[in-house]
Design a protein around this motif. Structure first.
Motif, mmCIF file in Angstrom:
data_model
loop_
_atom_site.group_PDB
_atom_site.id
_atom_site.type_symbol
_atom_site.label_atom_id
_atom_site.label_comp_id
_atom_site.label_asym_id
_atom_site.label_seq_id
_atom_site.Cartn_x
_atom_site.Cartn_y
_atom_site.Cartn_z
ATOM 1 N N VAL A 58 10.765 6.056 -44.310
ATOM 2 C CA VAL A 58 10.883 7.044 -45.376
ATOM 3 C C VAL A 58 9.502 7.400 -45.925
ATOM 4 O O VAL A 58 9.119 8.568 -45.965
ATOM 5 N N ALA A 59 8.770 6.384 -46.362
ATOM 6 C CA ALA A 59 7.463 6.618 -46.968
ATOM 7 C C ALA A 59 6.667 5.328 -46.935
ATOM 8 O O ALA A 59 7.240 4.238 -46.816
ATOM 9 N N ALA A 60 5.356 5.457 -47.043
ATOM 10 C CA ALA A 60 4.486 4.284 -47.094
ATOM 11 C C ALA A 60 3.264 4.616 -47.926
ATOM 12 O O ALA A 60 2.878 5.786 -48.057
ATOM 13 N N ILE A 61 2.655 3.563 -48.461
ATOM 14 C CA ILE A 61 1.464 3.747 -49.276
ATOM 15 C C ILE A 61 0.480 2.625 -48.991
ATOM 16 O O ILE A 61 0.859 1.456 -48.901
ATOM 17 N N ARG A 62 -0.753 2.986 -48.818
ATOM 18 C CA ARG A 62 -1.813 1.992 -48.656
ATOM 19 C C ARG A 62 -2.089 1.377 -50.026
ATOM 20 O O ARG A 62 -2.403 2.096 -50.979
ATOM 21 N N TRP A 63 -1.968 0.040 -50.115
ATOM 22 C CA TRP A 63 -2.041 -0.582 -51.417
ATOM 23 C C TRP A 63 -3.404 -0.383 -52.067
ATOM 24 O O TRP A 63 -3.512 -0.184 -53.267
ATOM 25 N N GLY A 64 -4.454 -0.424 -51.264
ATOM 26 C CA GLY A 64 -5.792 -0.333 -51.833
ATOM 27 C C GLY A 64 -6.166 1.076 -52.277
ATOM 28 O O GLY A 64 -6.706 1.267 -53.370
ATOM 29 N N THR A 65 -5.868 2.076 -51.472
ATOM 30 C CA THR A 65 -6.313 3.435 -51.756
ATOM 31 C C THR A 65 -5.250 4.293 -52.407
ATOM 32 O O THR A 65 -5.563 5.308 -53.027
ATOM 33 N N GLY A 66 -4.000 3.913 -52.242
ATOM 34 C CA GLY A 66 -2.919 4.741 -52.770
ATOM 35 C C GLY A 66 -2.564 5.918 -51.887
ATOM 36 O O GLY A 66 -1.742 6.756 -52.275
ATOM 37 N N ALA A 76 11.719 14.281 -43.400
ATOM 38 C CA ALA A 76 13.011 14.431 -44.069
ATOM 39 C C ALA A 76 12.909 14.364 -45.590
ATOM 40 O O ALA A 76 13.765 14.916 -46.296
ATOM 41 N N VAL A 77 11.863 13.697 -46.090
ATOM 42 C CA VAL A 77 11.780 13.505 -47.544
ATOM 43 C C VAL A 77 10.533 14.134 -48.158
ATOM 44 O O VAL A 77 10.397 14.161 -49.384
#
Length: 121
Positions: free
Chosen positions: A46-54, A61-62
């Protein structure tokens, strides 16, 4: 250890915010991802985010409807879901990939138990 919160049953067009609480703060090199699995279907990105950079990534689909974020201080991630559709109905999972960005569920090491999202017409 991860735990999801915020699922529920809503009407088409409504919004929901999912939260993912981590027992320990992810490292800056980690990626937090959200996946979903509908009955009879494979788990999908669905989605992902790099913890350090955001830096955030979304499935087609989303994209434009969902927003992923994270809070280092709270050791949590969020998935804001707007303009929900019946096709968004699924169990939603958050997960951590320690090795960097991946769109494949098999690359994620740690998973929550999932939270049900049901969208009706």
């Amino acid at each position: 250890q991860l735990r999801e919160f915020g699922g529920g049953a809503v009407q088409e067009g409504d919004s929901l915010q999912l939260s993912c609480a981590a027992s320990s703060r992810p490292y800056s090199s980690h990626v937090m991802g959200w996946f979903r699995q509908a009955p009879g279907k494979e788990r999908e990105f669905v989605a992902a985010i790099r913890w350090g950079t955001g830096l955030a990534y979304y499935s087609d689909a989303v994209k434009g409807r969902f927003t992923i974020s994270r809070s280092g201080a709270e050791r949590s991630g969020r998935l804001q879901m707007n303009s929900l559709k019946p096709g968004d109905t699924a169990v939603y999972y958050c997960a951590i990939d320690r090795n960097g960005l991946s769109y494949s569920a098999s690359d994620y090491d740690h998973w929550g138990q999932g939270t049900q999202v049901t969208v009706s017409q």
